[in-house]
Scaffold this active site. Structure first.
Site, PDB file in Angstrom:
ATOM      1  NE  ARG A   1      -3.803  -2.048   2.547  1.00  0.00           N
ATOM      2  CZ  ARG A   1      -3.621  -3.021   3.431  1.00  0.00           C
ATOM      3  NH1 ARG A   1      -2.596  -2.952   4.288  1.00  0.00           N
ATOM      4  NH2 ARG A   1      -4.438  -4.040   3.487  1.00  0.00           N
TER       5      ARG A   1
ATOM      6  CD  GLU B   1       2.337 -20.855   4.012  1.00  0.00           C
ATOM      7  OE1 GLU B   1       2.185 -22.022   4.429  1.00  0.00           O
ATOM      8  OE2 GLU B   1       2.690 -19.901   4.750  1.00  0.00           O
TER       9      GLU B   1
ATOM     10  CB  SER C   1      -4.358 -14.399   4.008  1.00  0.00           C
ATOM     11  OG  SER C   1      -3.202 -13.702   3.623  1.00  0.00           O
TER      12      SER C   1
ATOM     13  CB  CYS D   1      -8.548 -18.269  15.698  1.00  0.00           C
ATOM     14  SG  CYS D   1      -7.002 -17.472  16.163  1.00  0.00           S
TER      15      CYS D   1
ATOM     16  NE  ARG E   1      -4.009  -5.374  -2.497  1.00  0.00           N
ATOM     17  CZ  ARG E   1      -3.331  -5.026  -1.411  1.00  0.00           C
ATOM     18  NH1 ARG E   1      -2.695  -5.954  -0.703  1.00  0.00           N
ATOM     19  NH2 ARG E   1      -3.278  -3.780  -1.024  1.00  0.00           N
TER      20      ARG E   1
ATOM     21  CG  ASP F   1       1.230 -17.562  16.356  1.00  0.00           C
ATOM     22  OD1 ASP F   1       0.813 -16.456  16.742  1.00  0.00           O
ATOM     23  OD2 ASP F   1       0.482 -18.496  16.003  1.00  0.00           O
TER      24      ASP F   1
END
Length: 469
Positions: free
Chosen positions: A34, A47, A53, A57, A84, A299
Site C-alpha cells: 500500500r 509459504e 492468509s 483460530c 496486488r 507466533d
C-alpha cells in the site's frame, strides 16, 4: 532529453522477502505494498502450505460444523495477493537464512528444487508449531494436530473415514477445550486427558475448576493430573487408545491440544536472537534486535507483557495481524510501533464463556508482586430480566497501590467480552478504585445496575484499603 546537462538515474528497486504466508507475513506484505508500488519495492513471499492468509483460530469451529466450509476461513487467496503485485510462492519452504549474504534458500516442497533469493529487507513470520509429544504411537495416522487448514482437512477426512465415535483430546488449553467442543458437536464421545490439575492453565486453578465442572456437565469425561505415556495402535496402524501411567482410554481418533512453540529453527540457525520462550526478540518497531533490515512478527516472536514487564510468548491472530501492520508500515517507509500486550484471551466450550487478561496469581508471584485477590458471583443481566446467566469474576490488584493486575471471568452469555473493560484498564494502568467510577453502559437486558466488573473492582478496592490500614 535532459536539457540541464546532468544525468538522471532511477532509484534502484528494493526487494522485500517474506517468510510465511499467513497473518503476520501477508499483513506486512500487503501494508508495504500500500505504501510502495511495484516500481519501488519488489515483494517475494514464501509459504510452504497450500493456503495463505487463513484463520487458524477458526479451525475448531470448522471441524465442529459452526463454519460450513474451509474457504470461509481464507481472508485472501494467493491469486488475490498476486493481483496486488506480491509474488507469493506457495508450497515453497525456506530452509536457510544467510544473514551475512542477505539471501534465503528455498525449496519447492513438491519438486524438491532449490534456489537462493536475495533480499534488501526480510520479514520472518514462520508462526508456531503444535507440540507433538515424543511418545510411542504419536506419529500414527489417527493422531491429529490442528494448526493449519491442511491439518483441519486431514482431521475431517479422518472423521469421515472412521467408523467409531470415540475421541480423546490430549491437553486442556484453548485448543484442547475448543476441539473437545468440536467433537461433541460432531456426536463423538469425548475424553480430555490433561496433565494439569484443572483445564485451562491460563486461569488460576479455582477458575479452571469451574470450566472442569461445566465440561463434565456437557458429557465430556475429564481426566486431570494425567500424563499421556503412549498412544496404542491396532494391526493396521490406526489408533485404538490413549495410555497414561494408570489407565487406557479407548479412542478412534486422537486430537492434540497441548499447545504450540515458536517456529524459530531457521532464525536460531541464522544466529538471530531468541528469548527464554524460544521466540524471536524484536524492538518496538518489530525489527529483530541487532539487525537493521530484518523484522519478525506473529507466533514466532516474544512480546512485552505490559503488566509484568517481562517478555512472553502469546500466539494469537490479533497480535499477528497487528505485528504485520507495524512491520509493513516500517518497511514501506512509514513509522509504527507495537508497544506490547496485557495477555487478553477468550474462548468457549459450548455455551460456557472463558476469559482472562493480565496476570494470574502465579504470574504475579513470579514477577515479585504482592497482591490482593477477590472473587465475586454476579449475573450477565439484571436478575429480574429473562435469561440472566451466572458469572464468576476473579480480580487481582497490587497490594498498597491498588493497581489492577489481572481479571478472569467464567460464565454464560455476555461473560467473555466483559474482559475487554479490564484489558483497557490494565493498559491504562488504572487502579481498582479508579475502575469503580467507570461509566459503563447499563440497561436490564445487558447488565445489572452494578456491572460484574465494577462489583469485583469495589471488592478489590476494599481489600486493598484494608491492607493499607
Amino acid at each position: 532529453m535532459n536539457m540541464s546537462g546532468t544525468s538522471r538515474t532511477s532509484r534502484p528497486r528494493e526487494r522485500l522477502v517474506v517468510i510465511g504466508g499467513d497473518a503476520a507475513g501477508m499483513s506486512a506484505a500487503s501494508q508495504a505494498r500500500r505504501l510502495k508500488g511495484p516500481d519501488e519495492l519488489e515483494i517475494v513471499a514464501f509459504e510452504r502450505g497450500h493456503f495463505s492468509s487463513f484463520s487458524a483460530c477458526g479451525i475448531p469451529y470448522w471441524v465442529g460444523g459452526d463454519v460450513a466450509t474451509r474457504d470461509e476461513l481464507i481472508a485472501r487467496t494467493p491469486e488475490e495477493h498476486r493481483a496486488r503485485d506480491i509474488d507469493l510462492r506457495m508450497r515453497t519452504e525456506v530452509t536457510e537464512i544467510d544473514v551475512a549474504g542477505g539471501r534465503v534458500r528455498a525449496r519447492n516442497v513438491d519438486s524438491g528444487a532449490e534456489a537462493w533469493t536475495s533480499y534488501d529487507k526480510l520479514v520472518i513470520a514462520t508462526g508456531a508449531r503444535p507440540i507433538r509429544p515424543d511418545l510411542p504411537g504419536a506419529d500414527s495416522p489417527g493422531v491429529h494436530g490442528v494448526q493449519t487448514l491442511d491439518d483441519g482437512q486431514a482431521l475431517l477426512d479422518a472423521l469421515a473415514a472412521t467408523k467409531g465415535r470415540r475421541a480423546v483430546v490430549v491437553g486442556a488449553g484453548y485448543i484442547g477445550v475448543e476441539m473437545a467442543e468440536a467433537m461433541i458437536n460432531r456426536g463423538y464421545e469425548v475424553t480430555v486427558v490433561n496433565r494439569g490439575s484443572e483445564p485451562m492453565s491460563t486461569l488460576d486453578a479455582d477458575m479452571g475448576r469451574l470450566v472442569h465442572r461445566a465440561m463434565e456437565g456437557l458429557g465430556i469425561t475429564m481426566v486431570d493430573d494425567a500424563e499421556v505415556t503412549k498412544i496404542l495402535t491396532d494391526d493396521d496402524g490406526g489408533v485404538r487408545a490413549v495410555g497414561t501411567q494408570d489407565a487406557e482410554y479407548p479412542a478412534d481418533v486422537v486430537v492434540l491440544g497441548i499447545g504450540v512453540r515458536p517456529e524459530t529453527a531457521l532464525a536460531r540457525d541464522a544466529g538471530l536472537p531468541l528469548g527464554d520462550h524460544g521466540g524471536l526478540l524484536t524492538d518496538l518497531a518489530m525489527r529483530v534486535r541487532g539487525h537493521e533490515n530484518i523484522w519478525a512478527g506473529g507466533d514466532c516472536v516474544e512480546v512485552l507483557d505490559l503488566v509484568s514487564g517481562r517478555e512472553r510468548h502469546i500466539p494469537l491472530g490479533t497480535h499477528a495481524n497487528k505485528h504485520g501492520q507495524v512491520i509493513g508500515t516500517n518497511v514501506g517507509g512509514g513509522y509504527a510501533t507495537f508497544p506490547g500486550v496485557v495477555g487478553t484471551a477468550v474462548s468457549k466450550v459450548c455455551d460456557l464463556e472463558i476469559a482472562r487478561t493480565g496476570l494470574r496469581e502465579k504470574d504475579a508471584r513470579r514477577a515479585g508482586l504482592r497482591y490482593e485477590t477477590v472473587t465475586i458471583e454476579s449475573t450477565s443481566r439484571a436478575g429480574y430480566y429473562p435469561n440472566a446467566a451466572p458469572m464468576t469474576v476473579k480480580m487481582l490488584a497490587e497490594r498498597r497501590t491498588g493497581r489492577l493486575l489481572g481479571v478472569q471471568i467464567v460464565g454464560r452469555e455476555g461473560a467473555a467480552k466483559r474482559v475487554d473493560i479490564a484489558a483497557v484498564a490494565l493498559t491504562a494502568r488504572m487502579t481498582v478504585e479508579e475502575m469503580t467510577a467507570l461509566d459503563l453502559g447499563y440497561a436490564p437486558p445487558f447488565s445489572p445496575v452494578w456491572d460484574p466488573i465494577l462489583v469485583a473492582a469495589r471488592k478489590a478496592t476494599a481489600a486493598v484499603r484494608k491492607n493499607m490500614g
